[in-house]
Design a protein around this motif. Sequence first.
Motif, PDB file in Angstrom:
ATOM      1  N   THR A 128       5.181  -4.072 -24.106  1.00 36.07           N
ATOM      2  CA  THR A 128       4.309  -3.880 -22.947  1.00 36.07           C
ATOM      3  C   THR A 128       4.835  -2.783 -22.030  1.00 36.07           C
ATOM      4  O   THR A 128       4.052  -2.091 -21.383  1.00 36.07           O
ATOM      5  N   TYR A 129       6.159  -2.617 -21.988  1.00 33.86           N
ATOM      6  CA  TYR A 129       6.732  -1.506 -21.211  1.00 33.86           C
ATOM      7  C   TYR A 129       6.243  -0.176 -21.777  1.00 33.86           C
ATOM      8  O   TYR A 129       5.798   0.706 -21.039  1.00 33.86           O
ATOM      9  N   PHE A 130       6.332  -0.038 -23.102  1.00 32.72           N
ATOM     10  CA  PHE A 130       5.860   1.197 -23.739  1.00 32.72           C
ATOM     11  C   PHE A 130       4.351   1.374 -23.562  1.00 32.72           C
ATOM     12  O   PHE A 130       3.877   2.477 -23.284  1.00 32.72           O
ATOM     13  N   ASN A 175       7.654  -7.738 -15.181  1.00 35.26           N
ATOM     14  CA  ASN A 175       8.512  -6.597 -15.525  1.00 35.26           C
ATOM     15  C   ASN A 175       7.885  -5.292 -15.066  1.00 35.26           C
ATOM     16  O   ASN A 175       8.569  -4.416 -14.541  1.00 35.26           O
ATOM     17  N   ILE A 176       6.593  -5.156 -15.281  1.00 34.80           N
ATOM     18  CA  ILE A 176       5.898  -3.922 -14.909  1.00 34.80           C
ATOM     19  C   ILE A 176       5.834  -3.775 -13.386  1.00 34.80           C
ATOM     20  O   ILE A 176       5.914  -2.673 -12.855  1.00 34.80           O
ATOM     21  N   GLN A 177       5.721  -4.888 -12.670  1.00 34.96           N
ATOM     22  CA  GLN A 177       5.601  -4.832 -11.214  1.00 34.96           C
ATOM     23  C   GLN A 177       6.924  -4.529 -10.517  1.00 34.96           C
ATOM     24  O   GLN A 177       6.930  -4.141  -9.358  1.00 34.96           O
ATOM     25  N   GLU A 217      16.221  -3.131 -18.605  1.00 34.51           N
ATOM     26  CA  GLU A 217      16.071  -4.245 -17.653  1.00 34.51           C
ATOM     27  C   GLU A 217      14.897  -5.145 -18.040  1.00 34.51           C
ATOM     28  O   GLU A 217      14.985  -6.361 -17.940  1.00 34.51           O
ATOM     29  N   CYS A 218      13.796  -4.534 -18.494  1.00 34.84           N
ATOM     30  CA  CYS A 218      12.633  -5.318 -18.926  1.00 34.84           C
ATOM     31  C   CYS A 218      12.983  -6.195 -20.118  1.00 34.84           C
ATOM     32  O   CYS A 218      12.625  -7.375 -20.162  1.00 34.84           O
ATOM     33  N   GLY A 254      13.125 -10.197 -20.164  1.00 34.30           N
ATOM     34  CA  GLY A 254      12.312 -10.936 -21.133  1.00 34.30           C
ATOM     35  C   GLY A 254      13.153 -11.888 -21.962  1.00 34.30           C
ATOM     36  O   GLY A 254      12.793 -13.049 -22.157  1.00 34.30           O
ATOM     37  N   PHE A 255      14.292 -11.399 -22.449  1.00 35.52           N
ATOM     38  CA  PHE A 255      15.178 -12.248 -23.247  1.00 35.52           C
ATOM     39  C   PHE A 255      15.728 -13.405 -22.417  1.00 35.52           C
ATOM     40  O   PHE A 255      15.712 -14.556 -22.848  1.00 35.52           O
TER      41      PHE A 255
END
Length: 196
Positions: free
Chosen positions: A57-59, A124-126, A134-135, A139-140
């Motif tokens: 989702t980051y990508f 993560n995106i916010q 970091e994302c 997530g992990f």
Amino acid sequence: MIAKLVAISLTAILAQNFVLVKFLGICPFLGVSKKVDTALGMGMAVTFVMTLASMMTYFCQNLILVPLGIEYMQTLAFIVIIAALVQFVEMFLQKYIPSLYSALGIYLPLITTNCAVLGVALLNIQEPSYGLIECMVNGFASGVGFLLAIVLFAGVRERLEASDIPKSFQGFPIALVSASLLALAFMGFSNMQFGI
């Protein structure tokens, strides 16, 4: 950098646990927590999906949605990514671990709509200071927090099976009371500052 990643991890696992503090992902938490081994399998599947979903989702956000100016499509795009990951996990478990696949039952495809998985991707995106690493760490660690919560709760529920519980509390009522006590225990971590 390492101190920041450790702080992100401890915050996601303890202080901001998705299930016990933010109350996201309650459906599989309550539904798949009757046995520790099943809860462990579900927790590992969710951890895997959360980690990969955070990366993908980051990508998606930074390489597709933002350049095209269609950030408003992020929820739909993220759900499609999560659904594809869950389908991959489902096919893997069906082929290599059929006992866990049948034990998880309907709750495995429900990871797609697990609000904790979508929640970690959106949060993560916010977070403006989060890069790819970091994302993925968040997530992990959020998945590990889910794993910890569901395994602890499954252990409590297994112990309750052998306990003498009043008839009016047997079954789901005592599970809710136990979940609330576990959530109260984790709320003790909520004011800890890990130095993010």
